[in-house]
Structures are given as C-alpha cells and as structure tokens.
Design a protein around this motif. Structure first.
Motif, PDB file in Angstrom:
ATOM      1  N   LEU A  62       0.800  -1.221   0.000  1.00 60.03           N
ATOM      2  CA  LEU A  62       0.000   0.000   0.000  1.00 60.03           C
ATOM      3  C   LEU A  62       0.837   1.278   0.000  1.00 60.03           C
ATOM      4  O   LEU A  62       0.301   2.363  -0.140  1.00 60.03           O
ATOM      5  CB  LEU A  62      -0.932   0.015   1.218  1.00 60.03           C
ATOM      6  N   LYS A  63       2.151   1.126   0.145  1.00 59.60           N
ATOM      7  CA  LYS A  63       3.022   2.300   0.274  1.00 59.60           C
ATOM      8  C   LYS A  63       2.852   3.277  -0.894  1.00 59.60           C
ATOM      9  O   LYS A  63       2.619   4.462  -0.695  1.00 59.60           O
ATOM     10  CB  LYS A  63       4.483   1.857   0.383  1.00 59.60           C
ATOM     11  N   ARG A  64       2.939   2.776  -2.106  1.00 64.22           N
ATOM     12  CA  ARG A  64       2.845   3.650  -3.280  1.00 64.22           C
ATOM     13  C   ARG A  64       1.442   4.234  -3.426  1.00 64.22           C
ATOM     14  O   ARG A  64       1.284   5.416  -3.708  1.00 64.22           O
ATOM     15  CB  ARG A  64       3.235   2.876  -4.533  1.00 64.22           C
ATOM     16  N   LEU A  65       0.440   3.408  -3.203  1.00 67.51           N
ATOM     17  CA  LEU A  65      -0.942   3.885  -3.304  1.00 67.51           C
ATOM     18  C   LEU A  65      -1.195   4.988  -2.277  1.00 67.51           C
ATOM     19  O   LEU A  65      -1.824   6.008  -2.592  1.00 67.51           O
ATOM     20  CB  LEU A  65      -1.921   2.728  -3.107  1.00 67.51           C
ATOM     21  N   LYS A  66      -0.690   4.817  -1.052  1.00 75.02           N
ATOM     22  CA  LYS A  66      -0.868   5.837  -0.012  1.00 75.02           C
ATOM     23  C   LYS A  66      -0.227   7.156  -0.423  1.00 75.02           C
ATOM     24  O   LYS A  66      -0.774   8.220  -0.177  1.00 75.02           O
ATOM     25  CB  LYS A  66      -0.257   5.386   1.311  1.00 75.02           C
ATOM     26  N   LEU A  67       0.947   7.068  -1.036  1.00 77.56           N
ATOM     27  CA  LEU A  67       1.660   8.284  -1.438  1.00 77.56           C
ATOM     28  C   LEU A  67       0.996   8.986  -2.608  1.00 77.56           C
ATOM     29  O   LEU A  67       0.835  10.200  -2.612  1.00 77.56           O
ATOM     30  CB  LEU A  67       3.110   7.956  -1.802  1.00 77.56           C
ATOM     31  N   GLU A  68       0.613   8.204  -3.610  1.00 79.73           N
ATOM     32  CA  GLU A  68       0.112   8.791  -4.844  1.00 79.73           C
ATOM     33  C   GLU A  68      -1.389   9.064  -4.833  1.00 79.73           C
ATOM     34  O   GLU A  68      -1.844  10.008  -5.468  1.00 79.73           O
ATOM     35  CB  GLU A  68       0.474   7.895  -6.027  1.00 79.73           C
ATOM     36  N   GLN A  69      -2.145   8.239  -4.148  1.00 79.04           N
ATOM     37  CA  GLN A  69      -3.597   8.393  -4.150  1.00 79.04           C
ATOM     38  C   GLN A  69      -4.182   8.041  -2.773  1.00 79.04           C
ATOM     39  O   GLN A  69      -4.805   7.000  -2.606  1.00 79.04           O
ATOM     40  CB  GLN A  69      -4.232   7.511  -5.223  1.00 79.04           C
ATOM     41  N   PRO A  70      -3.982   8.914  -1.795  1.00 78.07           N
ATOM     42  CA  PRO A  70      -4.447   8.592  -0.447  1.00 78.07           C
ATOM     43  C   PRO A  70      -5.950   8.328  -0.367  1.00 78.07           C
ATOM     44  O   PRO A  70      -6.393   7.479   0.390  1.00 78.07           O
ATOM     45  CB  PRO A  70      -4.042   9.806   0.393  1.00 78.07           C
ATOM     46  N   GLN A  71      -6.742   9.032  -1.155  1.00 76.59           N
ATOM     47  CA  GLN A  71      -8.194   8.807  -1.124  1.00 76.59           C
ATOM     48  C   GLN A  71      -8.555   7.428  -1.674  1.00 76.59           C
ATOM     49  O   GLN A  71      -9.522   6.815  -1.229  1.00 76.59           O
ATOM     50  CB  GLN A  71      -8.936   9.903  -1.886  1.00 76.59           C
ATOM     51  N   SER A  72      -7.782   6.941  -2.633  1.00 77.06           N
ATOM     52  CA  SER A  72      -8.016   5.589  -3.154  1.00 77.06           C
ATOM     53  C   SER A  72      -7.720   4.542  -2.089  1.00 77.06           C
ATOM     54  O   SER A  72      -8.372   3.499  -2.031  1.00 77.06           O
ATOM     55  CB  SER A  72      -7.155   5.327  -4.389  1.00 77.06           C
ATOM     56  N   THR A  73      -6.742   4.839  -1.244  1.00 76.34           N
ATOM     57  CA  THR A  73      -6.421   3.927  -0.145  1.00 76.34           C
ATOM     58  C   THR A  73      -7.591   3.845   0.820  1.00 76.34           C
ATOM     59  O   THR A  73      -7.990   2.760   1.241  1.00 76.34           O
ATOM     60  CB  THR A  73      -5.155   4.402   0.599  1.00 76.34           C
ATOM     61  N   VAL A  74      -8.159   4.987   1.153  1.00 73.57           N
ATOM     62  CA  VAL A  74      -9.319   5.023   2.048  1.00 73.57           C
ATOM     63  C   VAL A  74     -10.472   4.243   1.428  1.00 73.57           C
ATOM     64  O   VAL A  74     -11.128   3.444   2.100  1.00 73.57           O
ATOM     65  CB  VAL A  74      -9.750   6.480   2.341  1.00 73.57           C
ATOM     66  N   LYS A  75     -10.708   4.444   0.145  1.00 71.86           N
ATOM     67  CA  LYS A  75     -11.799   3.739  -0.528  1.00 71.86           C
ATOM     68  C   LYS A  75     -11.553   2.233  -0.547  1.00 71.86           C
ATOM     69  O   LYS A  75     -12.471   1.446  -0.310  1.00 71.86           O
ATOM     70  CB  LYS A  75     -11.979   4.250  -1.953  1.00 71.86           C
ATOM     71  N   LEU A  76     -10.330   1.820  -0.806  1.00 68.01           N
ATOM     72  CA  LEU A  76      -9.998   0.396  -0.833  1.00 68.01           C
ATOM     73  C   LEU A  76     -10.269  -0.248   0.527  1.00 68.01           C
ATOM     74  O   LEU A  76     -10.929  -1.290   0.616  1.00 68.01           O
ATOM     75  CB  LEU A  76      -8.527   0.200  -1.219  1.00 68.01           C
ATOM     76  N   VAL A  77      -9.793   0.388   1.578  1.00 68.69           N
ATOM     77  CA  VAL A  77     -10.007  -0.142   2.925  1.00 68.69           C
ATOM     78  C   VAL A  77     -11.499  -0.168   3.238  1.00 68.69           C
ATOM     79  O   VAL A  77     -12.021  -1.150   3.762  1.00 68.69           O
ATOM     80  CB  VAL A  77      -9.223   0.688   3.970  1.00 68.69           C
ATOM     81  N   LYS A  78     -12.192   0.914   2.904  1.00 66.87           N
ATOM     82  CA  LYS A  78     -13.631   0.983   3.166  1.00 66.87           C
ATOM     83  C   LYS A  78     -14.371  -0.125   2.422  1.00 66.87           C
ATOM     84  O   LYS A  78     -15.263  -0.773   2.990  1.00 66.87           O
ATOM     85  CB  LYS A  78     -14.179   2.342   2.757  1.00 66.87           C
ATOM     86  N   ASP A  79     -14.021  -0.364   1.169  1.00 68.09           N
ATOM     87  CA  ASP A  79     -14.675  -1.421   0.385  1.00 68.09           C
ATOM     88  C   ASP A  79     -14.490  -2.787   1.038  1.00 68.09           C
ATOM     89  O   ASP A  79     -15.419  -3.593   1.071  1.00 68.09           O
ATOM     90  CB  ASP A  79     -14.151  -1.444  -1.050  1.00 68.09           C
ATOM     91  N   PHE A  80     -13.310  -3.045   1.558  1.00 66.91           N
ATOM     92  CA  PHE A  80     -13.087  -4.313   2.265  1.00 66.91           C
ATOM     93  C   PHE A  80     -13.941  -4.385   3.528  1.00 66.91           C
ATOM     94  O   PHE A  80     -14.544  -5.407   3.830  1.00 66.91           O
ATOM     95  CB  PHE A  80     -11.609  -4.492   2.642  1.00 66.91           C
ATOM     96  N   LEU A  81     -13.977  -3.291   4.270  1.00 68.49           N
ATOM     97  CA  LEU A  81     -14.671  -3.302   5.555  1.00 68.49           C
ATOM     98  C   LEU A  81     -16.194  -3.393   5.418  1.00 68.49           C
ATOM     99  O   LEU A  81     -16.845  -3.972   6.284  1.00 68.49           O
ATOM    100  CB  LEU A  81     -14.295  -2.074   6.379  1.00 68.49           C
ATOM    101  N   ILE A  82     -16.756  -2.850   4.361  1.00 63.76           N
ATOM    102  CA  ILE A  82     -18.211  -2.913   4.208  1.00 63.76           C
ATOM    103  C   ILE A  82     -18.678  -4.196   3.526  1.00 63.76           C
ATOM    104  O   ILE A  82     -19.866  -4.443   3.429  1.00 63.76           O
ATOM    105  CB  ILE A  82     -18.778  -1.680   3.464  1.00 63.76           C
ATOM    106  N   SER A  83     -17.750  -5.019   3.127  1.00 63.09           N
ATOM    107  CA  SER A  83     -18.098  -6.294   2.520  1.00 63.09           C
ATOM    108  C   SER A  83     -18.814  -7.175   3.546  1.00 63.09           C
ATOM    109  O   SER A  83     -18.455  -7.176   4.724  1.00 63.09           O
ATOM    110  CB  SER A  83     -16.835  -7.010   2.035  1.00 63.09           C
ATOM    111  N   PRO A  84     -19.795  -7.944   3.107  1.00 61.59           N
ATOM    112  CA  PRO A  84     -20.452  -8.865   4.039  1.00 61.59           C
ATOM    113  C   PRO A  84     -19.585 -10.090   4.366  1.00 61.59           C
ATOM    114  O   PRO A  84     -19.882 -10.825   5.296  1.00 61.59           O
ATOM    115  CB  PRO A  84     -21.726  -9.280   3.305  1.00 61.59           C
TER     116      PRO A  84
END
Length: 140
Positions: free
Chosen positions: A8-30
C-alpha cells in the motif's frame, strides 16, 4: 502485515483517497475474510503519521465497534491500539460516543480490552464512563 505495509506504500503516497476507498470497500463487505483484510490493511495507513484524516476511519469503524464478529476482535483491538497511540483523546471520545448507540453490545468489551493503550487520565475517564453506563443500564 509486510504485504500491506509494502503493497500500500505507493498507493498511499500517490492516491491517499483511493487507499481510504480500498479499505472501506473491504470493511463494508459482508464477507468476514474481506473485513479482516480491511482491518489489517488499515494498520499501515494509521501508522503513517502523514495521514491525518482519522475521522474518516472512525466513521468506517463504527459498525465494528458496536457489534463485532469474535473472529475480528484481535484485528479490531490492534486498530484501536494504533488509534489510541496516534490520537488518544479523539479515540476515547469515539469510544465513549459509541456507547450512546442503542445497539452496542461490544463497545464496552472493546473499551475494557483497549484501556492499556490510553494515557492514565483517559483510562480513568473511560472506566468512569463504563461504570456510569452500567449503572444507568441497571436502573432502566
């Protein structure tokens, strides 16, 4: 952990909002496995002191703090520990406020098992809140 730290290092640096969305998508999964991945993927984001949008993750974590699958408890406790280190007052406030929701069977458990990660004055405050809440529950 290393996979998430490095992956996640590169994603966090280049697209922090995408990182938040990725984590959120995992967490809201049933699916329990996806939720576990989301909690684990959250750790390197929270450990990054350059990431300051903690309120976004408090909102995402609220359903887990209110009622958590027992298989996810260790991962959630790790997340709460990191949040308590990063922002102890904000995390304590989040946990106290979570107790005000009508359906919160696991919040008290999470607070009791996370106390050691808070400074002494916040430990006292959280314990007091737990005692007051238990007293009010008995009165009703």
């Amino acid at each position: 952990t290393a996979l998430f730290d490095n992956g996640l290092k590169r994603l966090k640096l280049e697209q922090p909002q995408s990182t938040v969305k990725l984590v959120k998508d995992f967490l809201i999964s049933p699916q329990l496995f996806h939720q576990q991945v989301g909690l684990r993927a959250l750790m390197p984001v929270l450990n990054d002191t350059g990431f300051e949008n903690l309120p976004a993750f408090f909102r995402i974590l609220l359903p887990f703090v209110l009622k958590i699958n027992s298989n996810l408890r260790p991962d959630l406790l790790e997340v709460i520990a990191v949040l308590a280190q990063r922002s102890p007052r904000e995390t304590a406030y989040f946990l106290r406020e979570s107790m005000s929701f009508p359906e919160h069977p696991d919040t008290a458990w999470i607070i009791r098992h996370s106390l050691e990660h808070f400074p002494p004055e916040l430990q006292t405050s959280l314990r007091k809140h737990l005692h007051e809440h238990a007293r009010r529950s008995k009165e009703n």
